[in-house]
Design an enzyme around this catalytic site. Structure first.
Site, PDB file in Angstrom:
ATOM      1  N   PHE A 171       0.906  -1.282  -0.053  1.00 10.70           N
ATOM      2  CA  PHE A 171      -0.044   0.014   0.253  1.00 10.70           C
ATOM      3  C   PHE A 171       0.872   1.221   0.112  1.00 10.70           C
ATOM      4  CE2 PHE A 171      -2.459   3.331   1.949  1.00 10.70           C
ATOM      5  CZ  PHE A 171      -3.731   3.426   0.987  1.00 10.70           C
ATOM      6  N   ASP A 186       9.325   2.386   1.890  1.00 16.44           N
ATOM      7  CA  ASP A 186       8.147   3.233   2.193  1.00 16.44           C
ATOM      8  C   ASP A 186       7.857   3.225   3.840  1.00 16.44           C
ATOM      9  OD1 ASP A 186       5.360   4.286   3.043  1.00 16.44           O
ATOM     10  OD2 ASP A 186       4.485   3.542   1.413  1.00 16.44           O
ATOM     11  N   LYS A 228       2.561   9.750   8.543  1.00 20.24           N
ATOM     12  CA  LYS A 228       1.775   9.646   9.758  1.00 20.24           C
ATOM     13  C   LYS A 228       2.375   9.872  11.083  1.00 20.24           C
ATOM     14  CE  LYS A 228      -0.928   5.795   7.830  1.00 20.24           C
ATOM     15  NZ  LYS A 228      -0.659   5.191   6.500  1.00 20.24           N
TER      16      LYS A 228
HETATM   17  C1  PLP Z   1      -0.901   5.490   5.323  1.00 18.11           C
HETATM   18  C2  PLP Z   1       0.211   5.002   4.101  1.00 18.11           C
HETATM   19  C3  PLP Z   1       0.478   5.744   3.070  1.00 18.11           C
HETATM   20  C4  PLP Z   1      -0.562   6.824   2.633  1.00 18.11           C
HETATM   21  O1  PLP Z   1      -0.455   7.697   3.567  1.00 18.11           O
HETATM   22  P1  PLP Z   1      -1.533   9.005   3.617  1.00 18.11           P
HETATM   23  O2  PLP Z   1      -0.893  10.015   4.592  1.00 18.11           O
HETATM   24  O3  PLP Z   1      -2.793   8.452   3.816  1.00 18.11           O
HETATM   25  O4  PLP Z   1      -1.484   9.670   1.858  1.00 18.11           O
HETATM   26  C5  PLP Z   1       1.277   5.311   2.144  1.00 18.11           C
HETATM   27  N1  PLP Z   1       2.033   4.117   2.494  1.00 18.11           N
HETATM   28  C6  PLP Z   1       1.725   3.391   3.615  1.00 18.11           C
HETATM   29  C7  PLP Z   1       2.689   2.095   3.898  1.00 18.11           C
HETATM   30  C8  PLP Z   1       1.011   3.782   4.399  1.00 18.11           C
HETATM   31  O5  PLP Z   1       0.631   2.965   5.603  1.00 18.11           O
END
Ligand code: PLP
Length: 386
Positions: A135, A220, A249
């Site tokens: 994701f 990521d 986050k």
């Molecule tokens: C939450 C998340 C995203 C997206 O982040 P947003 O702030 O919602 O755009 C991307 N990569 C990972 C691994 C995530 O957990």
């Protein structure tokens, strides 16, 4: 109209919200409008690193807010460069681009990879390999990077050049990698994909393939970053050295921030005019983030590991629990009952937890007290055993 009806009438219907109206929080506790108290094991999806209304963070934010809330990137402001310096000093990386979310951090990483490759080899070298079950965000490009078909339905066409390899299968990455591979992007622990920590051999192998091919190795760390896994960044737990990592986050402690952190190889790839963001590096957000980042020291990380071990030990093998996965305070629980049923029973008992795919997911504030943690873990055991 009550709030549930008003929300349904006026807010775009993109969220399956819990039937809870939160009005206040303090530390690991939140209260709804009826005064019901919850232990929060979700932290606003791994955002509230030190819980609700953390006084250190709130002071940093409000004092900046009262002096200079925003200036735009046409000017120098202290918190932005100070935060970038801190991140680079702690990680050995060289440059930080600030945006406002995880998706934007990943958009930036994709642009860095494509420009690095096109500067050196020409624009046909634009492919980004990501993993199935990953994701990476909700924008069109980061959706394309996300290796899950369910997210792609109805939103095509997507930008070209995204290829999906099997997680934990190095041959599958090797088979996709060629002279047109700009980068490989991975999560070390797939969060939305069900809190799955990937194998060390696999990740080390991907990094080596990238090195051989001069493709950028990008991690990521949007969910896994900023102490969440018991390491400052999860790649550190694996002994990796990415060319680029992204985070968001938990970095902001409750205000929107995203960071694309660039190592030596691509440190000069982005130049004037190549990328930008009106709010990115906003002084108020960065002042708050500094107050979070400064506290992610070894003592805190050790405490995260201890709490993690406690959760694994207390839940593994218990009645109604099929398995526990994850790292640090990012935990997935495979339950015999469907996850939504477990979450609902937990809420009745005053415990908020989240889900990821079929699992119950825990992302408590890193500062959760032992008392609250024990109470919440007991509630999970009780609900699963019923
Ligand atoms: C939450 C998340 C995203 C997206 O982040 P947003 O702030 O919602 O755009 C991307 N990569 C990972 C691994 C995530 O957990």
């Amino acid at each position: 109209m009550d709030i549930f009806e008003r929300d349904a009438a006026f807010v775009a219907g993109t969220y399956g919200r819990f039937p809870v109206h939160l009005v206040r929080g303090q530390g690991e506790y939140a209260w709804d409008e009826k005064g019901k108290k919850y232990i929060d094991l979700g932290s606003g999806i791994a955002v509230n690193t030190f819980g609700y209304s953390d006084p250190v963070w709130a002071e940093a934010v409000t004092s900046q807010l009262n002096s200079l809330q925003h200036a735009s990137n046409l000017f120098y402001t202290d918190p932005c460069s100070a935060l970038a310096e801190m991140i680079c000093q702690k990680t050995g990386m060289k440059r930080v681009f600030f945006g406002n979310s995880g998706a934007e951090a990943n958009e930036c990483a994709i642009k860095v990879a494509r420009k690095y490759a096109s500067d050196k080899y020409g624009c046909q070298r634009h492919n980004i390999i990501t993993l199935k079950n990953s994701f990476h965000g909700r924008t069109i490009a980061t959706l394309a990077a996300t290796g899950q078909d369910v997210f792609h339905k109805n939103f095509g066409p997507f930008p070209e050049g995204f290829l999906y390899a099997e997680a934990n299968d190095l041959e599958s990455v090797r088979a996709l990698m060629d002279e047109n591979t700009a980068a490989v992007m991975v999560e070390c622990v797939q969060g939305e994909g069900g809190v799955v920590a990937l194998d060390k051999d696999f990740l080390t192998g991907v990094q080596a393939l990238c090195q051989e091919n001069d493709s950028l190795f990008m991690v990521d760390e949007v969910q896994t970053g900023n102490g969440r896994t018991g390491h400052l960044y999860s790649y550190m737990a694996y002994g990796l050295a990415p060319d680029v990592f992204t985070t968001a986050k938990g970095l902001g402690g409750g205000l929107p921030i995203g960071a694309c952190v660039i190592g030596e190889k691509a440190q000069n790839t982005l130049g004037k005019g190549d990328h930008g963001s009106t709010f990115g590096g906003n002084p108020t957000v960065c002042a708050g983030a500094i107050s979070i980042f400064q506290r992610l020291n070894q003592d805190l990380l050790d405490e995260v590991k201890k709490k993690s071990q406690y959760i694994f030990d207390s839940l593994t093998g218990q009645k109604g629990i099929k398995g526990v996965t994850g790292m640090g305070l990012m935990i997935g629980i495979e339950t015999e009952k469907p996850a939504p049923e477990v979450l609902s029973s937990l809420r009745d008992m005053g415990v908020i937890a989240l889900s990821a795919k079929t699992k119950v997911r825990l992302l408590p504030p890193l500062s959760i007290s032992w008392d609250a943690l024990k109470e919440a873990v007991n509630a999970i055991r009780e609900v699963c055993a019923r």
